[in-house]
Design a protein around this motif. Structure first.
Motif, short mmCIF file in Angstrom:
data_model
loop_
_atom_site.label_atom_id
_atom_site.label_comp_id
_atom_site.label_asym_id
_atom_site.label_seq_id
_atom_site.Cartn_x
_atom_site.Cartn_y
_atom_site.Cartn_z
N UNK A 194 43.92 32.60 32.94
CA UNK A 194 42.85 31.86 31.78
C UNK A 194 43.60 31.23 30.95
N UNK A 248 45.33 38.02 35.29
CA UNK A 248 43.88 37.26 34.92
C UNK A 248 44.11 36.49 33.74
N UNK A 277 41.90 23.37 47.06
CA UNK A 277 41.51 24.27 46.42
C UNK A 277 42.53 25.42 46.63
N UNK A 279 37.09 27.82 33.70
CA UNK A 279 37.96 28.25 32.38
C UNK A 279 36.98 29.13 31.38
N UNK A 280 35.62 28.83 31.67
CA UNK A 280 34.88 29.50 30.63
C UNK A 280 34.62 30.97 30.93
N UNK A 301 36.67 34.40 32.95
CA UNK A 301 37.91 35.09 33.61
C UNK A 301 37.60 35.21 35.16
N UNK A 302 38.43 34.86 36.01
CA UNK A 302 38.26 35.36 37.33
C UNK A 302 38.10 36.82 37.59
N UNK A 303 37.49 37.20 38.59
CA UNK A 303 37.19 38.52 38.46
C UNK A 303 38.29 39.32 39.46
N UNK A 304 38.58 40.40 39.22
CA UNK A 304 39.34 41.20 39.77
C UNK A 304 39.44 41.15 41.21
N UNK A 350 44.42 27.81 32.48
CA UNK A 350 43.50 27.07 32.70
C UNK A 350 43.01 26.47 31.48
N UNK A 365 40.70 37.77 42.36
CA UNK A 365 41.89 37.64 42.38
C UNK A 365 42.88 38.28 43.39
N UNK A 366 42.32 39.28 43.70
CA UNK A 366 42.87 40.16 44.91
C UNK A 366 42.57 39.46 46.31
N UNK A 371 39.22 24.57 39.53
CA UNK A 371 39.60 25.51 40.47
C UNK A 371 38.91 26.85 39.96
N UNK A 372 39.48 27.46 38.79
CA UNK A 372 39.00 28.67 38.26
C UNK A 372 38.24 28.09 36.83
N UNK A 394 42.44 36.25 46.59
CA UNK A 394 43.63 35.06 46.39
C UNK A 394 44.88 35.53 46.71
#
Lengths: 166, 283
Positions: free
Chosen positions: A159, A155, A96, B4-5, B7-10, A162, B13-14, B1-2, B16
């Motif tokens: 998206x 972000x 991951x 796709x449905x 969006x990764x939260x802010x 992905x 992301x920070x 991993x992320x 990561x």
């Protein structure tokens, strides 16, 4: 003076290395790290204590990277960033982590240059807003605004990566 | 991993991004940067001459006095012939790291020349006219005494001169010498100076300052073309702080290089200069 630069290399060399790796998109940045510290040694008199040594070194690294891009646009070859990963992690987390780094790195380099700079400095290096502003030569408010816009764009870019559309 | 449905939260992301920070540099980074910093320090600063008319006059008078008075002052003998040593000061990094005896130049006693005769216990050597040791500026042939304790660099270390292949007529060399009663006595000899072509084989060993190379020779082809082909011999190239030219970090397996240095062609060569060969120039 050399002793001080060596000490700074030991303290902040990894930050400079990280900046250059993500700025260039490759781990093959030894020459650029070297050039950064040689420039720091030669230009030591220009260091005026208004910024921290780390910020000053990263601003030099930024100029070194810009010069390299200007001179070698066609030569830059990406090398996978995953080969340094710590292997003690459980395999599922490791995979991951590899994926996350690669995907974020790819998405990062879809962004405009100002966003890339601010994401590396604020996100990866965790520089405070004031230091980021000094390193980039921006106002603090510009750093704040650009940082939030960059996160939003990243972000969005993730998206798109992905779902397969750009 | 992320997902796709969504969006990764802010915040994620920070997190990561923070986790992306690498925890170590490349194995080669330290060596490259620290060596470069030390070399930078060892560079002699350029002297800026900015003399007033009065200072210039004083300088001329002093110079004339020195010449007329015949003051014998031992100056740095580094005249660039048969090759130039890029840095006559500083301490050999290779000898510190690997125990290999490489030149630790003393700038007042460095001599370069060519052997034009071999005598009993001495060599007749030709020195460049500019050399301080060439008498009256035109007598460039001098005897260089070989003492019992004279050493010569052979296969990676300094050994007694009598145990080496010795220098022969025509060989170029560099020597650390001492002057006794006007005689030149060799303390350490580095030679003969040779030039070879090679192809880097295997890994470039940066920490130990070594490169494995297969030696190459020029072969003439049809139409006057030239190409480098292996002669089947391998040689180890050693580098130290005086080695000039291409940096080790820029060398990769398979690259063709030209090496100038001291030693035997089939053993260990201490490189004084390494340069990459651009084959396009030969086609």
């Amino acid at each position: 003076m050399l002793d001080l630069i060596e000490e700074w290399y030991r303290q902040y060399g990894l930050d400079v290395f990280n900046y250059l790796v993500y700025r260039m998109g490759t781990k093959d940045v030894d020459d650029l790290v070297q050039e950064t510290f040689i420039k720091a040694l030669r230009g030591f008199r220009q260091f005026d204590n208004r910024s921290s040594p780390k910020t000053w070194l990263i601003s030099i690294a930024k100029n070194v990277a810009n010069d390299f891009y200007r001179k070698n646009r066609k030569r830059i070859i990406s090398k996978p960033l995953s080969d340094e990963l710590v292997v003690e992690q459980p395999i599922d987390r490791l995979l991951d982590s590899i994926d996350a780094k690669q995907v974020i790195n790819q998405a990062l380099h879809q962004l405009r240059p100002a966003y890339i700079e601010v994401v590396i400095m604020r996100g990866v290096l965790e520089l405070p807003i004031s230091d980021t502003a000094q390193a980039l030569g921006w106002s603090e408010s510009k750093v704040k605004v650009t940082w939030h816009r960059a996160l939003k764009a990243l972000r969005e870019s993730l998206r798109n990566e992905e779902t397969g559309h750009v | 991993m992320f997902d796709s449905d969504e969006q990764i939260s802010e915040a994620d992301l920070i997190k990561h991004l923070r986790d992306m920070k690498l925890t170590a540099m490349n194995p080669t980074t330290d060596d490259l940067v620290l060596t470069a910093l030390h070399q930078e320090r060892d560079k002699k600063p350029r002297r800026k001459f900015n003399l007033s008319a009065f200072q210039s006059a004083v300088a001329v008078i002093v110079a004339v006095t020195v010449v007329v008075g015949g003051i014998g002052y031992e100056t740095h003998v580094n005249h660039g012939e048969p090759f130039s040593t890029n840095n006559a000061t500083g301490v050999s990094t290779l000898s510190n790291q690997t125990g290999v005896s490489t030149p630790n130049w003393n700038s007042s006693t460095l001599l370069q020349g060519q052997v034009i005769g071999v005598g009993n216990g001495h060599l007749v050597v030709k020195l460049p006219p500019s050399s301080h040791y060439s008498r009256n500026g035109n007598q460039t042939n001098r005897d260089m005494q070989i003492a019992k304790d004279t050493l010569m660099w052979t296969n990676g270390r300094l050994v007694s001169y009598s145990q080496t292949n010795e220098l022969h007529q025509g060989d170029y060399f560099t020597a650390v010498v001492k002057i006794q009663n006007g005689d030149i006595i060799a303390e350490k000899i580095y030679g003969p100076v040779i030039q070879i072509y090679g192809r880097v084989t295997g890994e470039v060993d940066i920490p130990n300052h070594r490169i494995k190379v297969e030696t190459m020779v020029w072969e003439l082809g049809k139409g006057g073309t030239k190409q480098l082909v292996s002669n089947g011999n391998d040689v180890t190239i050693l580098l130290d702080s005086h080695t000039s030219g291409t940096s080790m970090s820029k060398l990769n397996s398979g690259q063709l290089i030209q090496i100038e240095g001291f030693g035997s062609k089939d053993k260990k060569i201490l490189a004084t200069d390494i340069s990459l060969i651009n084959m396009q120039r030969y086609h």
